[in-house]
Design a protein around this motif. Structure first.
Motif, short mmCIF file in Angstrom:
data_model
loop_
_atom_site.label_atom_id
_atom_site.label_comp_id
_atom_site.label_asym_id
_atom_site.label_seq_id
_atom_site.Cartn_x
_atom_site.Cartn_y
_atom_site.Cartn_z
N GLY A 82 0.81 -1.22 0.00
CA GLY A 82 0.00 0.00 0.00
C GLY A 82 0.84 1.26 0.00
N ASP A 83 1.89 1.29 0.82
CA ASP A 83 2.77 2.46 0.85
C ASP A 83 3.49 2.64 -0.47
N PHE A 84 3.93 1.52 -1.05
CA PHE A 84 4.62 1.58 -2.34
C PHE A 84 3.69 2.12 -3.41
N GLU A 85 2.44 1.68 -3.41
CA GLU A 85 1.46 2.18 -4.40
C GLU A 85 1.24 3.68 -4.25
N GLU A 86 1.19 4.17 -3.03
CA GLU A 86 1.02 5.60 -2.82
C GLU A 86 2.22 6.38 -3.36
N ALA A 87 3.41 5.83 -3.18
CA ALA A 87 4.62 6.48 -3.71
C ALA A 87 4.54 6.58 -5.23
N LEU A 88 4.07 5.53 -5.87
CA LEU A 88 3.96 5.52 -7.33
C LEU A 88 2.88 6.48 -7.83
N VAL A 89 1.80 6.61 -7.05
CA VAL A 89 0.76 7.58 -7.40
C VAL A 89 1.34 9.00 -7.37
N CYS A 90 2.13 9.29 -6.34
CA CYS A 90 2.76 10.61 -6.23
C CYS A 90 3.69 10.87 -7.42
N GLU A 91 4.48 9.88 -7.79
CA GLU A 91 5.38 10.06 -8.93
C GLU A 91 4.61 10.35 -10.20
N ALA A 92 3.54 9.59 -10.45
CA ALA A 92 2.74 9.78 -11.66
C ALA A 92 2.10 11.16 -11.70
N ALA A 93 1.79 11.70 -10.52
CA ALA A 93 1.16 13.03 -10.44
C ALA A 93 2.19 14.15 -10.46
N GLY A 94 3.47 13.81 -10.51
CA GLY A 94 4.52 14.83 -10.53
C GLY A 94 4.89 15.35 -9.16
N SER A 95 4.44 14.67 -8.11
CA SER A 95 4.80 15.06 -6.74
C SER A 95 6.01 14.23 -6.32
N TYR A 96 7.19 14.70 -6.72
CA TYR A 96 8.40 13.89 -6.54
C TYR A 96 8.88 13.85 -5.10
N ARG A 97 8.70 14.95 -4.37
CA ARG A 97 9.04 14.93 -2.94
C ARG A 97 8.14 13.95 -2.20
N GLY A 98 6.85 13.97 -2.53
CA GLY A 98 5.92 13.02 -1.92
C GLY A 98 6.30 11.59 -2.24
#
Length: 217
Positions: A82-98
């Motif tokens: 779940g945490d890994f999926e959230e990290a990938l969602v942030c990357e796809a949205a351009g939120s690289y710090r997140g």
């Protein structure tokens, strides 16, 4: 495949084409510009996109979503997955710090799941406990032969970038930074969870086959 419909699908990751399913025309700039907005479907995977097209040519001006999160293997256990999926969602949205901060969080959950300690006794006052930081947890796993030197190095790189993301006034996190550490995190999960799970499945299948063969004899 028509040129105006050609695109690279971020869902199936294939060169494909779009088929409009419904659309409408919107006037912009006081009626001087007309744009067609369409809900379009990828011809390969049937995923739907919102597409903006030029009114006359039908050429694609923009498309949403431009990217989709990478997929996490189901063999990776929760809450790591779940945490890994959230990290990938942030990357796809351009939120690289997140993405970097969540990658670091995912890494720490891995360390704890593998048995790394949360606390340790203070040297000056052994009766009191203090928190064990992520760096120490990574090294503890290596010292106890739970991870290899390679995984230790990968983990520290994820930690470094994650720390940058979590603290102000330090180096910014770029798209390349986020992609690199997420790939390192993926490799870590492959070694620690995915490969062992697949090996266990193969072993179980082989054992079942041997038992079946012995029963037939």
């Amino acid at each position: 495949m028509s040129d105006i419909n050609s695109f690279y699908c971020p869902n199936c990751r294939q060169a494909s084409a779009l088929t409009d399913r419904t659309k409408y025309t919107k006037e912009l700039d006081g009626g001087r510009l007309r744009v067609i907005y369409a809900v379009a479907e990828c011809n390969d995977c049937d995923f739907h996109f919102l597409v903006a097209r030029e009114n006359r040519s039908g050429k694609i001006i923009n498309i949403w979503p431009k990217s989709l999160p990478g997929k996490v293997n189901d063999l990776i256990p929760e809450p790591i997955k779940g945490d890994f999926e959230e990290a990938l969602v942030c990357e796809a949205a351009g939120s690289y710090r997140g993405a970097a901060a969540l990658a670091r969080r995912t890494l720490q959950v891995i360390c704890l799941e593998k048995g790394a300690p949360k606390e340790k006794r203070q040297k000056k006052n052994p009766e009191k406990m203090m928190k064990v930081d992520l760096s120490e947890q990574i090294d503890w796993l290596f010292t106890n032969n739970i991870i290899t030197q390679d995984i230790r190095d990968w983990a520290h790189e994820v930690r470094y970038v994650g720390n940058d993301a979590a603290h102000p006034n330090v180096t910014d996190v770029t798209s390349d930074d986020a992609r690199d550490i997420l790939e390192l995190l993926q490799s870590t999960c492959e070694v620690l969870y995915v490969a062992p799970a697949r090996a266990a499945t193969r072993k179980a299948k082989r054992a079942a086959t041997l038992e079946e063969d012995s029963n037939e004899d």
